[in-house]
Motif scaffolding. Structure first.
Motif, PDB file in Angstrom:
ATOM      1  N   SER A 132     -47.602  -7.367  11.689  1.00  0.00           N
ATOM      2  CA  SER A 132     -48.717  -7.778  10.838  1.00  0.00           C
ATOM      3  C   SER A 132     -49.238  -6.624   9.985  1.00  0.00           C
ATOM      4  O   SER A 132     -49.638  -6.809   8.835  1.00  0.00           O
ATOM      5  N   ALA A 133     -49.233  -5.420  10.562  1.00  0.00           N
ATOM      6  CA  ALA A 133     -49.754  -4.257   9.833  1.00  0.00           C
ATOM      7  C   ALA A 133     -48.743  -3.682   8.853  1.00  0.00           C
ATOM      8  O   ALA A 133     -49.122  -3.010   7.888  1.00  0.00           O
ATOM      9  N   LEU A 134     -47.448  -3.956   9.078  1.00  0.00           N
ATOM     10  CA  LEU A 134     -46.403  -3.369   8.244  1.00  0.00           C
ATOM     11  C   LEU A 134     -46.286  -4.177   6.945  1.00  0.00           C
ATOM     12  O   LEU A 134     -45.511  -5.111   6.826  1.00  0.00           O
ATOM     13  N   HIS A 135     -47.084  -3.782   5.972  1.00  0.00           N
ATOM     14  CA  HIS A 135     -47.217  -4.558   4.739  1.00  0.00           C
ATOM     15  C   HIS A 135     -46.123  -4.266   3.718  1.00  0.00           C
ATOM     16  O   HIS A 135     -45.796  -5.112   2.897  1.00  0.00           O
ATOM     17  N   HIS A 136     -45.571  -3.066   3.730  1.00  0.00           N
ATOM     18  CA  HIS A 136     -44.586  -2.711   2.709  1.00  0.00           C
ATOM     19  C   HIS A 136     -43.463  -1.870   3.312  1.00  0.00           C
ATOM     20  O   HIS A 136     -43.718  -0.900   4.028  1.00  0.00           O
ATOM     21  N   VAL A 137     -42.232  -2.242   3.005  1.00  0.00           N
ATOM     22  CA  VAL A 137     -41.057  -1.403   3.276  1.00  0.00           C
ATOM     23  C   VAL A 137     -40.433  -1.137   1.915  1.00  0.00           C
ATOM     24  O   VAL A 137     -39.926  -2.050   1.262  1.00  0.00           O
ATOM     25  N   VAL A 138     -40.514   0.103   1.456  1.00  0.00           N
ATOM     26  CA  VAL A 138     -40.120   0.416   0.082  1.00  0.00           C
ATOM     27  C   VAL A 138     -39.014   1.467   0.057  1.00  0.00           C
ATOM     28  O   VAL A 138     -38.952   2.360   0.908  1.00  0.00           O
ATOM     29  N   LYS A 139     -38.151   1.349  -0.922  1.00  0.00           N
ATOM     30  CA  LYS A 139     -37.088   2.336  -1.086  1.00  0.00           C
ATOM     31  C   LYS A 139     -37.638   3.554  -1.822  1.00  0.00           C
ATOM     32  O   LYS A 139     -38.435   3.426  -2.754  1.00  0.00           O
ATOM     33  N   CYS A 140     -37.204   4.739  -1.396  1.00  0.00           N
ATOM     34  CA  CYS A 140     -37.657   5.949  -2.062  1.00  0.00           C
ATOM     35  C   CYS A 140     -36.471   6.765  -2.543  1.00  0.00           C
ATOM     36  O   CYS A 140     -35.370   6.689  -1.993  1.00  0.00           O
ATOM     37  N   ASP A 141     -36.708   7.516  -3.596  1.00  0.00           N
ATOM     38  CA  ASP A 141     -35.709   8.405  -4.177  1.00  0.00           C
ATOM     39  C   ASP A 141     -36.231   9.827  -4.037  1.00  0.00           C
ATOM     40  O   ASP A 141     -37.210  10.214  -4.684  1.00  0.00           O
ATOM     41  N   LEU A 142     -35.588  10.613  -3.205  1.00  0.00           N
ATOM     42  CA  LEU A 142     -36.071  11.955  -2.905  1.00  0.00           C
ATOM     43  C   LEU A 142     -36.035  12.889  -4.105  1.00  0.00           C
ATOM     44  O   LEU A 142     -36.717  13.914  -4.121  1.00  0.00           O
ATOM     45  N   LYS A 143     -35.254  12.543  -5.121  1.00  0.00           N
ATOM     46  CA  LYS A 143     -35.142  13.410  -6.286  1.00  0.00           C
ATOM     47  C   LYS A 143     -36.330  13.274  -7.230  1.00  0.00           C
ATOM     48  O   LYS A 143     -36.574  14.146  -8.058  1.00  0.00           O
ATOM     49  N   LYS A 144     -37.064  12.166  -7.114  1.00  0.00           N
ATOM     50  CA  LYS A 144     -38.192  11.924  -8.013  1.00  0.00           C
ATOM     51  C   LYS A 144     -39.460  12.568  -7.478  1.00  0.00           C
ATOM     52  O   LYS A 144     -39.665  12.653  -6.266  1.00  0.00           O
ATOM     53  N   GLU A 145     -40.316  13.005  -8.403  1.00  0.00           N
ATOM     54  CA  GLU A 145     -41.592  13.579  -7.993  1.00  0.00           C
ATOM     55  C   GLU A 145     -42.419  12.537  -7.257  1.00  0.00           C
ATOM     56  O   GLU A 145     -42.975  12.793  -6.193  1.00  0.00           O
TER      57      GLU A 145
END
Length: 260
Positions: A132-145
């Motif tokens: 219920s608390a886990l509202h977002h699972v998002v992809k990240c790109d480590l190269k971006k600021e």
């Protein structure tokens, strides 16, 4: 060790289910139960139960598709945001969140949490609270600021990073750079919780060996201090059982807060 001799987690990826089976499963023969499950669960439960770390948003930046470290946090934060570099890890995690057939069974970790809290009959409730608390699972790109560009995340009250810096960093400069990025996601005064493996050079998933950044407790402490963090708690657990999958010597658990 030269990073070119082994695969890199965020560049080549691994089988997220095999990773869970190797290091975090309920299999009684799994060699890392005390180090990868019980020690983090016990440390996080104690840390959050003290009531000093809480708020609206917690960001998780951890290796693979693990969730066991979020059971303690779900009681103290309204929103959990999980960032992953791999589509495969995102799919594995969402399979559990959506309670789909074939999802990894985290019941053993939930039971461990509630047993430590003295609420052994409420393990299913604990799992639902995390979902219920886990509202977002998002992809990240480590190269971006901004690692989740074009999304702009609100500043977090707390970040948990379990074994992530260990597997994405090639050297000390990488560690400092990524730690600085993590710090940028926090509110002034916000907390960071790091869990990692000390003095490791590799870890294995399936038939593949992956590079592990080698560091010790002294380096981790100094890195946090250089980035403006004040350490509130630091403890280590020496490895007892040895096998061929990974060559760490101890597990480290650090809680620190960002200077105002």
């Amino acid at each position: 060790m030269d990073p070119s001799t082994h695969k890199l987690y965020h560049e080549e990826g691994f089988d997220s289910r095999q990773f869970l089976e190797h290091y975090l499963s309920e299999n009684s023969a799994m060699a890392y139960r005390e180090d990868s499950l019980k020690f983090p669960i016990q440390s996080l439960t104690k840390t959050f139960s003290e009531g000093l770390i809480k708020g609206d948003i917690l960001i998780d930046l951890s290796v693979g598709s693990m969730v066991h470290h979020l059971y303690a946090a779900c009681e103290f934060f309204k929103h959990l945001i999980v960032m992953k570099v791999s589509d495969r890890c995102i799919m594995e995690l969402k399979r559990w969140v959506d309670e789909r057939t074939g999802a990894f069974d985290w019941g053993h970790a939930a039971k461990c949490h509630v047993d430590m809290e003295g609420k052994s009959c409420q393990s299913e409730d604990k799992e639902q609270k995390v979902r219920s608390a886990l509202h977002h699972v998002v992809k990240c790109d480590l190269k971006k600021e901004n690692m989740v560009d074009p999304i702009v995340l609100p500043p977090a009250d707390c970040i948990i990073s379990a074994w992530f810096l260990d597997v994405i960093c090639k050297d000390q400069d990488d560690y400092m750079r990524y730690l600085r990025k993590f710090s940028g996601l926090l509110k002034p005064g916000g907390h960071i919780i790091l869990i990692g493996s000390l003095d490791a050079t590799y870890y294995t998933v399936g038939k593949h060996k992956f590079y592990h950044f080698i560091y010790d407790e002294d380096f981790a402490r100094k890195a946090l201090a250089r980035e403006g963090f004040i350490i509130d708690c630091c403890k280590t657990k020496k490895r007892v059982i040895m096998d061929h999958l990974i060559d760490y010597k101890a597990i480290i658990f650090i809680v620190a807060h960002k200077e105002m």
